[in-house]
Motif scaffolding. Structure first.
Motif, PDB file in Angstrom:
ATOM      1  N   GLY A 178     -27.583 -21.835  43.924  1.00 38.42           N
ATOM      2  CA  GLY A 178     -26.607 -22.850  43.547  1.00 38.42           C
ATOM      3  C   GLY A 178     -25.402 -22.830  44.456  1.00 38.42           C
ATOM      4  N   ARG A 179     -24.518 -23.795  44.267  1.00 35.77           N
ATOM      5  CA  ARG A 179     -23.336 -23.895  45.117  1.00 35.77           C
ATOM      6  C   ARG A 179     -22.134 -23.161  44.548  1.00 35.77           C
ATOM      7  N   LEU A 180     -22.141 -22.890  43.236  1.00 37.22           N
ATOM      8  CA  LEU A 180     -21.039 -22.191  42.575  1.00 37.22           C
ATOM      9  C   LEU A 180     -21.594 -21.386  41.409  1.00 37.22           C
ATOM     10  N   ASP A 185     -18.726 -23.955  38.346  1.00 40.46           N
ATOM     11  CA  ASP A 185     -19.415 -25.236  38.461  1.00 40.46           C
ATOM     12  C   ASP A 185     -18.895 -26.222  37.425  1.00 40.46           C
ATOM     13  N   TYR A 188     -15.336 -27.208  38.414  1.00 34.44           N
ATOM     14  CA  TYR A 188     -15.325 -28.080  39.583  1.00 34.44           C
ATOM     15  C   TYR A 188     -15.453 -29.546  39.176  1.00 34.44           C
TER      16      TYR A 188
END
Length: 350
Positions: A178-180, A185, A188
């Protein structure tokens, strides 16, 4: 007898610009044509994918007419091109939203990953290639060639799994898939305005440095993996280009005149190496934009590769074809950019 006037340099530049624009338009038209043909030859009926297999003949006929599939192929292609020029890449069967809207959310994640990977590949690959070229047959040359060979040979998905197991699962040095993180997340979505869609830029603009650091911890492993693959290609090509230049007479002349070796290599030789190297870097960047599907899948990275793969799994052909068009357009634009940089670096090509 009237002497002919010399042609203005601007006339040549305008002709070159016109030729470049014509080539760009022809390439994009060819891309749309190939994409259209693929959408027509795949053994998937878009009408049945929308209405289902239990629909009546009247419903199937009405849907086919609404999609324009009852028209001749040439007319369908013209409609497809016209819609694409207006930014209409179709509607996703799976989600019911416009494909361009979904792609615009997924593409920044791929762009962020590929850009950082390319930067890593260039910063590591160019010096490594120069080092190997200036010391052929040495231990440094053999190490650079071996590292490059490993980057070519080892499957990306295997490197990704080993990297996750070691650096995330065992050592805990990096963030997971994942990105965070899950907590960041959620924050964000509510606290950061998505200006660019790239988390590093958006969190920096919002002043959320804790989220910025967390995003880097998730990005560094997949970007480093793709950067390693890019570095293997760039270092190999840099070594080849540099060895060719170091054998030229002007290099020998510069050395005879007593010019410092670093200036001979990094100024005179590198100036000519940059010309083909720009194309190599652009092709590597384009490959990362379109070929990072396995990496995005392993790291649960919500990019364009994952979007196209998920759509393909459920026979969502409008999403697949729309994503393919976007990837093709990015590839064409990168080629155009490399051509412009080529002309900027090499005056002979202007």
């Amino acid at each position: 007898m009237t002497a002919s006037l010399p042609s203005s340099p601007w006339a040549g530049r305008l002709r070159g610009l016109g030729a470049a624009l014509f080539s760009l338009a022809a390439t994009l038209l060819g891309l749309l044509f190939v994409t259209f043909i693929i959408g027509r030859v795949v053994p998937i009926d878009p009408v049945l994918a929308i209405v289902g297999e239990r629909a009546t003949e009247a419903q199937i006929a009405a849907t086919r007419t609404a999609l324009g599939l009852d028209q001749p192929l040439w007319q369908q292609f013209l409609i497809f091109v016209g819609n694409a020029l207006q930014g209409d890449l179709g509607t996703s069967i799976r989600t019911g939203e416009p494909v361009l809207q979904a792609v615009s959310r997924a593409f920044p994640a791929t762009l962020e990953l590929a850009t950082l990977a390319t930067i890593i590949g260039v910063l590591a690959g160019v010096p490594a290639g120069v080092l190997a070229a200036t010391r052929p047959g040495s231990l440094a040359d053999h190490i650079v060639r071996l590292v490059g060979l490993m980057g070519y040979s080892m499957p990306v998905f295997w490197l990704g799994l080993i990297g996750l197991l070691l650096f995330y699962g065992v050592l805990g040095w990096v963030g997971g898939p994942g990105r965070l993180d899950a907590a960041f997340d959620m924050m964000y979505e509510f606290e950061v305005t998505p200006v660019s869609g790239m988390i590093l830029i958006d969190t920096a603009l919002a002043g959320r440095w804790d989220m910025f650091v967390n995003a880097i911890s998730h990005l560094i492993l997949p970007a480093g993996l793709l950067g390693y693959v890019s570095m293997a290609y760039i270092s190999r090509m840099t070594r080849s280009f540099m060895m060719n230049e170091l054998g030229q007479e002007y290099i020998t002349t510069a050395r005879v005149k007593g010019m410092p070796e670093w200036r001979v290599i990094w100024v005179h030789a590198m100036r000519n190496v940059l010309v083909p190297l720009i194309t190599v870097i652009a092709l590597s960047y384009a490959y990362l934009l379109e070929g990072s599907v396995l990496t995005e899948t392993i790291f649960a990275w919500p990019g364009l590769g994952s979007y196209i793969t998920d759509a393909l799994m459920v026979n969502d052909m409008p999403a697949v074809l729309g994503g393919t068009v976007v990837v093709g357009v990015a590839f064409v634009l990168l080629n155009l950019l490399s051509d412009l940089l080529y002309r900027l670096v090499d005056p002979r090509a202007r």
